[in-house]
Structures are given as C-alpha cells and as structure tokens.
Design an enzyme around this catalytic site. Structure first.
Site, PDB file in Angstrom:
ATOM      1  NE  ARG A  42      -5.138  -7.645  -4.102  1.00 47.26           N
ATOM      2  CZ  ARG A  42      -6.466  -7.671  -4.241  1.00 47.26           C
ATOM      3  NH1 ARG A  42      -7.203  -6.745  -3.665  1.00 47.26           N
ATOM      4  NH2 ARG A  42      -7.034  -8.623  -4.933  1.00 47.26           N
ATOM      5  NE  ARG A  53     -14.712  -8.627  -3.573  1.00 45.37           N
ATOM      6  CZ  ARG A  53     -15.886  -8.015  -3.437  1.00 45.37           C
ATOM      7  NH1 ARG A  53     -16.982  -8.655  -3.680  1.00 45.37           N
ATOM      8  NH2 ARG A  53     -15.931  -6.774  -3.036  1.00 45.37           N
ATOM      9  CB  THR A  54      -8.461 -11.355  -2.855  1.00 45.24           C
ATOM     10  OG1 THR A  54      -9.144 -10.926  -4.025  1.00 45.24           O
ATOM     11  CG2 THR A  54      -7.301 -12.213  -3.251  1.00 45.24           C
ATOM     12  CE  LYS A  90       7.921   0.939  14.581  1.00 45.90           C
ATOM     13  NZ  LYS A  90       8.382  -0.169  15.431  1.00 45.90           N
ATOM     14  CG  HIS A 146      -6.402 -10.947  -9.090  1.00 49.66           C
ATOM     15  ND1 HIS A 146      -6.113 -11.958  -8.209  1.00 49.66           N
ATOM     16  CD2 HIS A 146      -7.378 -10.219  -8.500  1.00 49.66           C
ATOM     17  CE1 HIS A 146      -6.883 -11.829  -7.132  1.00 49.66           C
ATOM     18  NE2 HIS A 146      -7.661 -10.787  -7.292  1.00 49.66           N
TER      19      HIS A 146
END
Lengths: 316, 180
Positions: free
Chosen positions: A104, A54-55, A82, A132
């Site tokens: 995030r 959702r975020t 990599k 948050h």
C-alpha cells in the site's frame, strides 16, 4: 496469475475465478480449525506505507490460514526514516527471500514500479487514488452472497461520496460493471475526477433522486486527510446532501443493501448507525475480507505453471 | 485378463451394473465390519467420490432401515503435497455438516492410485475433529502406490500402466491407454 494489481489486469475471467475460489476459502474459515497447509514454505511481506486496519490484518490472517510465513514492514520504525529509498527497501526485503509483496502506497503505480525490482509477486493493497482490487473483490463477493446469485446483471449500484480520492471507487466501478451491474456515481462536482466521461457510469449530483432505484448503496469515506483545497465548504452541509441519514435509509427499497469500505466517518457520510440498518453488509464486507485475500494469495503463490508433467496422474 | 495393452485405446473393465453391484457389496461390508452402521459417517472425496458416497448412503439405508448415515464431502486441494507442481484444479467445496469426533469415518473415492489424495484427506480431516477410526472405500484400486496406504473396501483391483487413465462413473469403468 503472477500479480494482483488492478481489476483491469485481472480481467473478467480472473475476477470470476477468484470469486469462485473465495467460496472454497470461506468453507475453510468455517472449519473448527481454519488452517490448511497450502502455502507452506512461502513468505508474504506486507509493505504498508499508509495506515490500514482491516486490509493489513485480513491479509496477514489470510496468509497464516494458508500456512504462509508473514513479515510485517512498518514504515514508522524502518530505515525509511533514515532516508532509504523505496527501491532499496524492496531489494533488501527481496534478498531475504520473499514470494509476495502486499503493498500500500500513497502514489498511484507503485505496484507496477516495484515489480521491476523484484521477482516476487505483487499484490496491490491500495495505490494512491488508483486501485484497490482486493476491496472490489470483497465487495463483489459480498453482493453476490447477499443477492444469492452469481451474475449482477441489471443491478443498480450507486456509489456515493468522495470519488475523486477513492481507489475503492475506481476498482469497484470496473469490477461491478464487469459482472453486469449498472453503476451510478453521486457526488458534488468538486469530488468527481475530471475524466469520468470515459467511465462506464452515470453521474448524478443528487442522492435523493437515485435512492428509490438503488439496489446497492455504496457509501465512500470522505478522505479528509487528502483534502487541502477546500473541495467542500462544510462537513455538515456535505453530510446533509450526501450522507446516509435516517430519512434516506427509510426511502431505500426494502431489498436494497448498504455497503461501506471502512473506516466510517460517523456523522459525515454515515448519520445512521449501521447496526440499525436492516440490510447493512458492512460487517459482511469485513468478514469476507479474509476469504477473498486467501483466494488472491493462493492464486498468486500456488500457480502450477512451472511443471506440467504430473498433470492427470496426481489428480486420480 | 485385465492387463491393458500398450496402445491408445479405451477398454471397459466394469459395466454400469458391475459398479452398482460393487457399491452394494461395499455397503454390506461396511455394515459388517462396523457391526452395524451406528456411528459410521461417509465422506466422499471431491469430486470423483461424492456420487459414490451418495449411492453408498442409500444402500446402507436399505440394509439398516432405522438409521440415517451422515454423508458429507471433502475437497483436499488445499492439503495436497503437489501444490505449485501442477495447474490448480478449480476447487469444490467441502461440506461436513456433522461432528466427526469419535465417529468411524469412511472415506469414499473412485480410484485409489498413488495414495496422495488419501494422505491429503487424512490431513484435512484433522481440521474437523478426531475420528475414532478412518476407513477407505474405493471402486477401483489400480496399484502404483507411493505411500503406505491401503483400502479397506475395494470394488475391483485392476492392474494398470502408470500412463493409463482410469475413468469411473455410474455407467462403468474404462481404462484408456495413453501412448507416451
């Protein structure tokens, strides 16, 4: 404001400004064509090192409704595999010309670290167990909408569950108390962080004791993915003591509302089907997510700091 | 006579009753131009135009007693072309609780100046539907247009300096010359 990284950094003034601005964005989302040209020419990149439904989607939807360009960075298909470092990744994306990072990451503090490597604005979409802020904005807005007044003075908010791992709890404690609410945390001692003594909260270990006086019941997700130390003996026992069961739901005040930041663990912290709860705000939380994130993106990207010379005359 | 001298001073150019009479005349003109007020909707531009749209709606109701003219408001701040060039004015909330498709929309504002607010409003209206026609009513046209936009209904044309500040309220219209 240049960044949106924590509730403390926003301050009460910033918090109130964003909540008011969300009203305006919500109106845009009710239009037949919910899109405005406000952020034309701006590019927003979402940089998610952790999973999200959702975020991430609400940020991307919000950016598109404001006509910003969006870029999506997916760790699993990127050069991180990599061995590219976080710094190199950020600098590479910056070179492509972006105005805001929505970040995030599993480590606390990453949004502040990244801000040293780029001139773009940083929006924190969750850093470790730290902050948050946009979720807290969503929750404050949703509560304000539900109770029909702007101040949360005297409201009893009970946050239940895995406080230790919860960035949502930390941001919400700050935001709810800024708006005047009284916050009580309910959790087993093993799921409380060691320094709660410094927080503006009350602590309880019994959900049943505080149910009757609760106005907002905020259930947290048990973050099993971060739990490798045997913090709870058994999921079933946790559910019995700290889950929202039918019996507990019936003991809530008739005016009390139930919230959950998602995703839900059904049968662990949520035994009832939220669809059966008369005062569940869980769907409202998701719906308001887009409006709140539009307000944040607009505030961060449409700052009028650079040129003041036009001021009054263009307003007429 | 309305030329404002270039010094820091406030000057009343319309009294409260003058503004009220101008709104009455505009109400009559709107009804005349549209052969009645059937299908006409008023949309006041936030924030200066909304009270004028409210008064206009009342006056039109007096002229056409059997008709309710829908009255809404529009905030254009998300449609402006100067976002990022100036501080953000805290937004007001648009409210258009009726269908504007095929309606004659009369946009209502207090002052017409560069025309950029009206341009933004025309663009904003697109999000709500396709009006049959859009007309513009303002209390004061102060000149200095930067876009090819003209009003349909004007309370008063008032020549101004670009640096002047024009204030419109139910108590009248004042011009303040600001020394630059």
């Amino acid at each position: 404001m240049k960044h949106c990284r924590s509730i403390d950094e926003l301050g009460k003034e910033g918090l109130l400004r964003l909540l008011d601005s969300t009203d305006q964005m919500a109106e845009i989302n009710r239009r037949p064509i919910p899109k405005v040209p406000a952020l034309r020419g701006k590019t927003v990149v979402s940089l998610f090192f952790e999973d999200s439904t959702r975020t991430r989607l609400s940020f991307e939807t919000a950016a598109k409704r404001l006509s910003a360009e969006t870029m999506t960075f997916s760790v699993s298909t990127s050069s991180v595999n990599k061995g590219e470092s976080l710094r190199d990744t950020v600098e590479t994306i910056t070179d492509m010309g972006v105005h805001a990072f929505v970040v995030r990451h599993k480590s606390a503090g990453v949004p502040w670290q990244i801000a040293q490597w780029t001139n773009a604005s940083i929006i924190n979409a969750g850093d470790g167990a730290h902050q948050h802020p946009t979720q807290a904005l969503v929750d404050c807005y949703t509560v304000r909408e539900a109770i029909g007044r702007h101040s949360l003075d005297g409201l009893n908010v009970t946050i239940v569950g895995d406080i230790k791992h919860s960035r949502v709890a930390r941001s919400n404690i700050a935001a709810f108390t800024m708006l005047g609410a009284r916050v009580t945390l309910v959790a087993p001692p093993t799921l409380l962080p060691p320094h709660t003594g410094q927080w503006p909260v009350q602590i309880s270990h019994s959900l049943d004791e505080v149910l009757a006086s609760t106005d907002v019941l905020y259930m947290l997700r048990l973050q099993s993915e971060r739990m490798d130390q045997g913090l709870i003996p058994h999921l079933g026992e946790y559910g019995n003591r700290f889950g929202l069961t039918d019996v507990r739901a019936q003991r809530l005040q008739s005016s009390a509302v139930v919230m959950h930041p998602g995703p839900m663990n059904r049968g662990v912290e949520m035994h009832v089907d939220p669809a059966d709860l008369p005062n569940s705000l869980i769907h409202k939380q998701v719906a308001n997510g887009v409006s709140v994130r539009m307000a944040v993106l607009f505030d961060v990207l449409a700052r009028g700091a650079e040129v003041n010379s036009l001021k009054e005359e263009v307003v007429a | 006579m309305n030329q404002v001298p270039n010094r820091a001073s406030s000057k009343a150019v319309m009294s409260g009753p003058d503004v009220s009479r101008a709104i009455s005349r505009i109400a009559h003109e709107i009804v005349e131009r549209n052969h009645g007020a059937h299908n006409v909707v008023l949309i006041g531009l936030q924030r200066g135009g909304t009270w004028i749209a409210d008064v206009l709606a009342e006056r039109i109701a007096q002229i056409e007693p059997n008709l309710v003219v829908p009255n809404g408001s529009l905030d254009v701040s998300m449609h402006r072309d100067d976002i990022g060039l100036r501080p953000i004015v805290p937004g007001a909330i648009s409210e258009i609780p009726f269908d504007i498709n095929c309606a004659v929309v009369v946009l209502v504002d207090d002052v017409l100046y560069t025309g950029r607010t009206v341009r933004a409003a025309l663009e904003g209206l697109n999000n709500f539907g396709r009006p049959r026609a859009v007309q513009l009513a303002v209390i004061v046209d102060r000149g200095h247009r930067e876009l090819p936009i003209r009003p349909d209904f004007v309370g008063k044309n008032i020549p101004t300096q670009a640096s002047d500040e024009v204030d419109v309220s139910a108590d009248g219209v004042t011009i303040t010359a600001v020394e630059s």
